[in-house]
Design a protein around this motif. Sequence first.
Motif, mmCIF file in Angstrom:
data_model
loop_
_atom_site.group_PDB
_atom_site.id
_atom_site.type_symbol
_atom_site.label_atom_id
_atom_site.label_comp_id
_atom_site.label_asym_id
_atom_site.label_seq_id
_atom_site.Cartn_x
_atom_site.Cartn_y
_atom_site.Cartn_z
ATOM 1 N N LEU A 184 -0.938 4.137 -15.288
ATOM 2 C CA LEU A 184 -2.020 4.010 -14.312
ATOM 3 C C LEU A 184 -2.779 2.704 -14.496
ATOM 4 C CD1 LEU A 184 -3.426 7.655 -14.285
ATOM 5 C CD2 LEU A 184 -2.216 6.507 -12.435
ATOM 6 N N GLN A 185 -2.976 2.308 -15.735
ATOM 7 C CA GLN A 185 -3.670 1.046 -16.009
ATOM 8 C C GLN A 185 -2.859 -0.144 -15.501
ATOM 9 O OE1 GLN A 185 -4.684 0.507 -20.111
ATOM 10 N NE2 GLN A 185 -5.470 -1.562 -19.819
ATOM 11 N N GLU A 186 -1.538 -0.123 -15.767
ATOM 12 C CA GLU A 186 -0.687 -1.211 -15.287
ATOM 13 C C GLU A 186 -0.654 -1.242 -13.761
ATOM 14 O OE1 GLU A 186 3.035 -0.429 -17.076
ATOM 15 O OE2 GLU A 186 2.431 -1.090 -19.093
ATOM 16 N N MET A 187 -0.599 -0.052 -13.149
ATOM 17 C CA MET A 187 -0.625 0.011 -11.690
ATOM 18 C C MET A 187 -1.910 -0.601 -11.138
ATOM 19 S SD MET A 187 -0.723 3.402 -9.276
ATOM 20 C CE MET A 187 -2.465 3.636 -9.688
ATOM 21 N N GLU A 188 -3.032 -0.296 -11.739
ATOM 22 C CA GLU A 188 -4.316 -0.819 -11.287
ATOM 23 C C GLU A 188 -4.389 -2.328 -11.474
ATOM 24 O OE1 GLU A 188 -8.169 -0.301 -9.599
ATOM 25 O OE2 GLU A 188 -6.304 0.849 -9.631
ATOM 26 N N GLU A 189 -3.849 -2.823 -12.570
ATOM 27 C CA GLU A 189 -3.860 -4.272 -12.811
ATOM 28 C C GLU A 189 -2.996 -5.005 -11.793
ATOM 29 O OE1 GLU A 189 -2.618 -4.672 -16.810
ATOM 30 O OE2 GLU A 189 -4.555 -4.095 -17.677
ATOM 31 N N ARG A 190 -1.830 -4.400 -11.479
ATOM 32 C CA ARG A 190 -0.977 -5.015 -10.440
ATOM 33 C C ARG A 190 -1.682 -5.020 -9.093
ATOM 34 N NH1 ARG A 190 3.014 -1.839 -12.898
ATOM 35 N NH2 ARG A 190 2.986 -0.387 -11.129
ATOM 36 N N LEU A 230 0.821 -1.209 0.000
ATOM 37 C CA LEU A 230 0.000 0.000 0.000
ATOM 38 C C LEU A 230 0.859 1.264 0.000
ATOM 39 C CD1 LEU A 230 -2.977 -0.816 2.384
ATOM 40 C CD2 LEU A 230 -3.135 -0.023 0.031
ATOM 41 N N THR A 231 1.942 1.237 0.750
ATOM 42 C CA THR A 231 2.843 2.392 0.762
ATOM 43 C C THR A 231 3.442 2.636 -0.622
ATOM 44 O OG1 THR A 231 3.366 1.914 3.076
ATOM 45 C CG2 THR A 231 4.864 3.376 1.888
ATOM 46 N N GLU A 232 3.889 1.567 -1.271
ATOM 47 C CA GLU A 232 4.442 1.702 -2.618
ATOM 48 C C GLU A 232 3.373 2.136 -3.614
ATOM 49 O OE1 GLU A 232 6.051 -2.090 -3.439
ATOM 50 O OE2 GLU A 232 7.652 -1.964 -1.924
ATOM 51 N N LEU A 233 2.157 1.601 -3.492
ATOM 52 C CA LEU A 233 1.087 1.935 -4.422
ATOM 53 C C LEU A 233 0.710 3.409 -4.326
ATOM 54 C CD1 LEU A 233 -1.041 0.903 -6.464
ATOM 55 C CD2 LEU A 233 -2.524 0.407 -4.511
ATOM 56 N N LYS A 234 0.620 3.926 -3.133
ATOM 57 C CA LYS A 234 0.274 5.341 -2.969
ATOM 58 C C LYS A 234 1.352 6.245 -3.562
ATOM 59 C CE LYS A 234 -2.500 4.684 1.220
ATOM 60 N NZ LYS A 234 -2.617 4.962 2.670
ATOM 61 N N ALA A 235 2.625 5.882 -3.377
ATOM 62 C CA ALA A 235 3.711 6.695 -3.928
ATOM 63 C C ALA A 235 3.697 6.661 -5.455
ATOM 64 C CB ALA A 235 5.050 6.195 -3.396
ATOM 65 N N GLU A 236 3.471 5.476 -6.034
ATOM 66 C CA GLU A 236 3.426 5.365 -7.497
ATOM 67 C C GLU A 236 2.244 6.145 -8.070
ATOM 68 O OE1 GLU A 236 3.246 1.879 -10.958
ATOM 69 O OE2 GLU A 236 3.103 1.377 -8.826
ATOM 70 N N ARG A 237 1.096 6.006 -7.435
ATOM 71 C CA ARG A 237 -0.080 6.740 -7.920
ATOM 72 C C ARG A 237 0.154 8.240 -7.856
ATOM 73 N NH1 ARG A 237 -4.173 9.077 -5.059
ATOM 74 N NH2 ARG A 237 -6.206 9.331 -6.118
ATOM 75 N N LYS A 238 0.738 8.712 -6.800
ATOM 76 C CA LYS A 238 1.020 10.138 -6.659
ATOM 77 C C LYS A 238 1.965 10.621 -7.748
ATOM 78 C CE LYS A 238 2.781 13.469 -3.285
ATOM 79 N NZ LYS A 238 3.351 13.632 -1.922
#
Length: 608
Positions: free
Chosen positions: A222-228, A112-120
């Motif tokens: 963003l699409q790849e991030m969401e799929e991961r 979750l920490t990594e996901l929030k940083a990538e999304r930002k």
Amino acid sequence: MMEERMGDCWSYTKDQFDNLEKHTQSGIEFVERYTKFVKERSEIEINYAKQIRNLSKKYQPKKNSREEEENKYTSCRAFLSTLNELNDYAGQHEVIAENLTSQIIAELSRYLTELKAERKSHFHDGRKAQQHIESSWKQLEASKRRFERDCKEADRAQQYFERMDADINVTKADVEKARQQAQMRHQMAADSKTEYSNFLTKFNQEQNEHYHTLIPNIFQKLQEMEERRIERVGMSMKTYAEVDREVLPIVGKCLDGMTKAAESIEPKTDSKQVVESYKSGFEPPGEVEFEDYGPGQSMKRTVSETSLSNSRGEAKERPSGGKSKGKLWPFIKNKNKSPKQNKEPLSNRFNEFMASKPKMTCLRSLRRGLSLKLGSGPEDFSHLPPEQRRKKLQAKIDDFNKDIQKEMDQKDALTKMKGVYEKNPQMGDPASVDPRLVEIAMNIEKIQSEVQKFEGWLAEVEGRLPSKSDPPRRQSGLYETQNSNSTTVGNNCAQDRESPDGSYTEEQSSETQVKVAIANTPEFDDEFDDGDEETLPTIGTCKAIYQFEGHNEGTISVTEGELLYVIEEDKGDGWTRVRRNEEEEGYVPTSYVEVFLEPNAKGAMTYI
């Protein structure tokens, strides 16, 4: 039109970013909610395992308790095995909690920490690209407006020059000045046109890159991030199921162990254990002889081996200070079958009953019965039936033999050590071992003397136990032989329905009959009043906190809130001796009363 179309494109792009931002935020919240769900499940498993362990510990047999003795029965051993398996079962739930924490909760928290940083980062790049294209568009619009203004200024300067040149009244210098002004305006318009053209070319390139390269790349990331994210949630759900599946084999073994323990219960073996534990070794009574009371026969009853109790005549001939030792009669729980019924004419009993005052049951019997119930008995186990006494004595002898063997092993070891010291003085002083050898020899001698004492008691018991080939005879014959020096009062007090387990039972009708028959006997009054059973002085008062039904011999019933006198405080066995009036006294549980002892009550001679 161009401006409206560009505004629509930018608005559409911004709306798409807003939609993606909301969707990715909801995805992060879903991962957080799933993580919270797994965390609560882990806490439930930990609490469940803790409660199961506490339950198993609560029902484990206590040391030095009756429950530990009952472990010799197969049903009790099966229950103990079930408790142990249940403890292992609780351990598997702890394993589930640990695996959920390490494999799902910790991993998802880190992800979750990594996901929030990538999304930002992705949305920051998108906003930056959007701001850049908007800035380029503003620059293009500014250069366009400047070019338009310069063109209009150049046209006005050209028209002014032409009017000045056509006017004959204007001087040549003014005309030249107007011409130069027009040329300067035309040059500025040309420069603005060039600048506008450059900005337009640059904007078209940046716009093409923005809509065909930058924005698609950001959307793709963003699409790849969401799929991961979705894939990671799916893997966590799979792990959630695997964590439970991994412990199923061990849980199955625990349940198999419980089933095996239940199948190991053998009712016949347990019943044989009960028979072996409580077998008394008494002989069955023989036939009752006929006693003729017809005409010409003496009405005085003679003592025979077939009588179940001693006559009053014999009681007068015996010493008044004698103490009787009652026989432990089997099956005395049925109070109507008491062996101490004196068969005398009913008229004599009735006359004595009318002329006498009933006395309280012998306190010696009550106190001895209560002490047996509380587990304290003589060293030779004489309060037990013959068979049970033999087993206890044999067990004590076996324990002493084990102690002797331990001491002998220590003696052998010390003897060898002394021999080594004698051969090699540098290793130690041989004389240092002598005090310990002397101590061990004294211990062995002391234990051997105890063994001889218990072996003597064992030989006495084994000599009295009946063999299977002996013919049955009246129990009273053996009883009267062992109690030839007892008084009638002693018999009546010590023979108060002692059962093989040491409990005492009383029947009100038979008790009244015996007390009425001997109420006016001088020997009874002397022993009861002047013996060791004196009326005890009061040492305080007590108030009953709870109601207690005193069904057992030696106890007294009390009601909640009742005030009583304390005549003997708790000796550490959990019982307090109280008195209600001159004839009613007995034991009550200490926890059922609130005791108020008098500060100067010890040694006082106050009687109630």
